[in-house]
Design an enzyme around this catalytic site. Structure first.
Site, PDB file in Angstrom:
ATOM      1  N   GLU A  24      18.682  20.879 -20.921  1.00  0.00           N
ATOM      2  CA  GLU A  24      19.782  20.325 -21.705  1.00  0.00           C
ATOM      3  C   GLU A  24      20.948  21.299 -21.808  1.00  0.00           C
ATOM      4  O   GLU A  24      22.113  20.892 -21.728  1.00  0.00           O
ATOM      5  CB  GLU A  24      19.288  19.934 -23.104  1.00  0.00           C
ATOM      6  CG  GLU A  24      18.420  18.701 -23.141  1.00  0.00           C
ATOM      7  CD  GLU A  24      16.985  18.953 -22.697  1.00  0.00           C
ATOM      8  OE1 GLU A  24      16.249  17.978 -22.456  1.00  0.00           O
ATOM      9  OE2 GLU A  24      16.601  20.152 -22.595  1.00  0.00           O
ATOM     10  N   HIS A  26       9.844  15.425 -31.483  1.00  0.00           N
ATOM     11  CA  HIS A  26      10.551  14.378 -30.738  1.00  0.00           C
ATOM     12  C   HIS A  26      11.085  13.281 -31.666  1.00  0.00           C
ATOM     13  O   HIS A  26      11.378  12.168 -31.212  1.00  0.00           O
ATOM     14  CB  HIS A  26       9.619  13.737 -29.708  1.00  0.00           C
ATOM     15  CG  HIS A  26       9.239  14.630 -28.572  1.00  0.00           C
ATOM     16  ND1 HIS A  26       8.536  15.799 -28.758  1.00  0.00           N
ATOM     17  CD2 HIS A  26       9.463  14.539 -27.243  1.00  0.00           C
ATOM     18  CE1 HIS A  26       8.332  16.378 -27.577  1.00  0.00           C
ATOM     19  NE2 HIS A  26       8.896  15.629 -26.644  1.00  0.00           N
TER      20      HIS A  26
END
Length: 325
Positions: free
Chosen positions: A60, A129
């Site tokens: 990312e 998550h």
């Protein structure tokens, strides 16, 4: 009017913007050959090719940084995070760089990047998550934050976000991807910073965003059915910019407020809203403001327990009755 899913509405928005503007590109993990982790980008690679639908490494920090650089040079990247929880890996790129580029360049350099993906709990994927970081993103001047609750808004808001010259954090909910709603064919935009009155009522204002709005609408049905009470439901749609006037108009109308969100309560969007309402509409309140949020703990992995950790129609119903006493 056609009925399509939230997922299809997002895909339609991206396809229309890809057709309209050659500078729009889609980047992220598995957005191309795998059609996106949640199949939001399904079919786009075949239509637009690998120069505009770009599969990235699982990094990312790397691909968000690449997108920011591309945005500074004239592209309009739409970056998909497989889970919004991973925004933290690119925290420096997003909040230290993208948020400040236009300000630090004296308005000479824009950063029109959209970072989108699922930001929610309730899917049994564990604490790492399941973040809902709207308030963290909204804390930083220069970042816009959008959280759509319906397919109609998902399409209209995403198109507006792609055309915006500032970085936009576009937070979706996995549990909404399969939900259907009416979405017009062709071009339309929903402006950022415009809240929506989802249901009119005079007894209490229930204000929230994202999937919490769907829970609030169900609780409003219960209030009407069991107590003949009419709740006004306000969908913020956009956290930054925030439509304060629509919120205050509803508060002045009902004089009672319940704030609902799926994020944690500490330093949250609802905490900020409570402060704004207290400062700007205190004299209109006939009862203390109450909130319904996620339980203030990391997301629980157990599916039955996690459902109880999040706002539910029953929790919102009970809290609304407490405000109305």
């Amino acid at each position: 009017m056609p009925v399509i899913t939230y997922r299809e509405a997002l895909r339609a928005a991206m396809a229309e913007e890809l057709d309209r503007d050659p500078n729009v590109v889609i980047m992220g993990e598995e957005v191309g050959q795998f059609h996106g982790a949640y199949k939001v980008t399904e079919g786009l690679l075949a239509k637009y090719g690998p120069r505009r639908i770009v599969d990235t490494p699982i990094s990312e920090a790397g691909f968000i940084g690449m997108g920011i650089g591309g945005a500074m040079l004239g592209l309009r990247p739409v970056m998909e995070l497989m889970f919004f929880s991973f925004y933290s890996v690119a925290f420096d790129q997003i909040f230290n760089n993208a948020a400040n580029i236009r300000y630090m360049s004296g308005g000479l350099i824009n950063c029109p990047i959209v970072i989108r993906g699922p930001a929610n709990g309730g899917t049994n994927v564990g604490a790492t998550h399941s973040h809902t970081p709207e308030s963290i993103a909204a804390y930083h001047p220069g970042i816009k934050v959008v959280v759509p609750s319906t397919p109609y808004d998902a399409k209209g808001l995403l198109k507006s976000a792609i055309r915006d010259n500032d970085p936009v954090m576009f937070m979706e909910n996995t549990l909404l991807y399969g939900e259907s709603g009416e979405v017009p064919d062709g071009e339309y935009l929903v402006p950022l910073g415009s809240a929506k009155v989802m249901r009119e009522g005079g007894d209490i204002s229930i204000i929230g965003h994202g999937r919490a709005i769907q829970m609030a609408l169900k609780s409003a049905d219960l209030l009407k059915e069991k107590h003949n009470l009419n709740a006004e439901i306000i969908d913020l749609r956009s956290i930054r910019p925030l439509d304060v006037e629509t919120v205050l108009a509803s508060v002045r109308k009902t004089s009672r407020v319940l704030l609902v969100e799926e994020a944690k309560p500490f330093c949250s969007v609802s905490a900020m809203l409570a402060c704004i309402i207290q400062e700007k509409a205190f004299d209109y309140l006939d009862a203390p403001i109450r909130r319904v949020t996620s339980v203030d703990a990391p997301a629980i992995y157990s599916a039955p327990l996690e459902k109880e950790q999040l706002p539910t129609p029953q929790k919102i119903f009970d809290a609304a009755l407490a405000v109305l006493k």
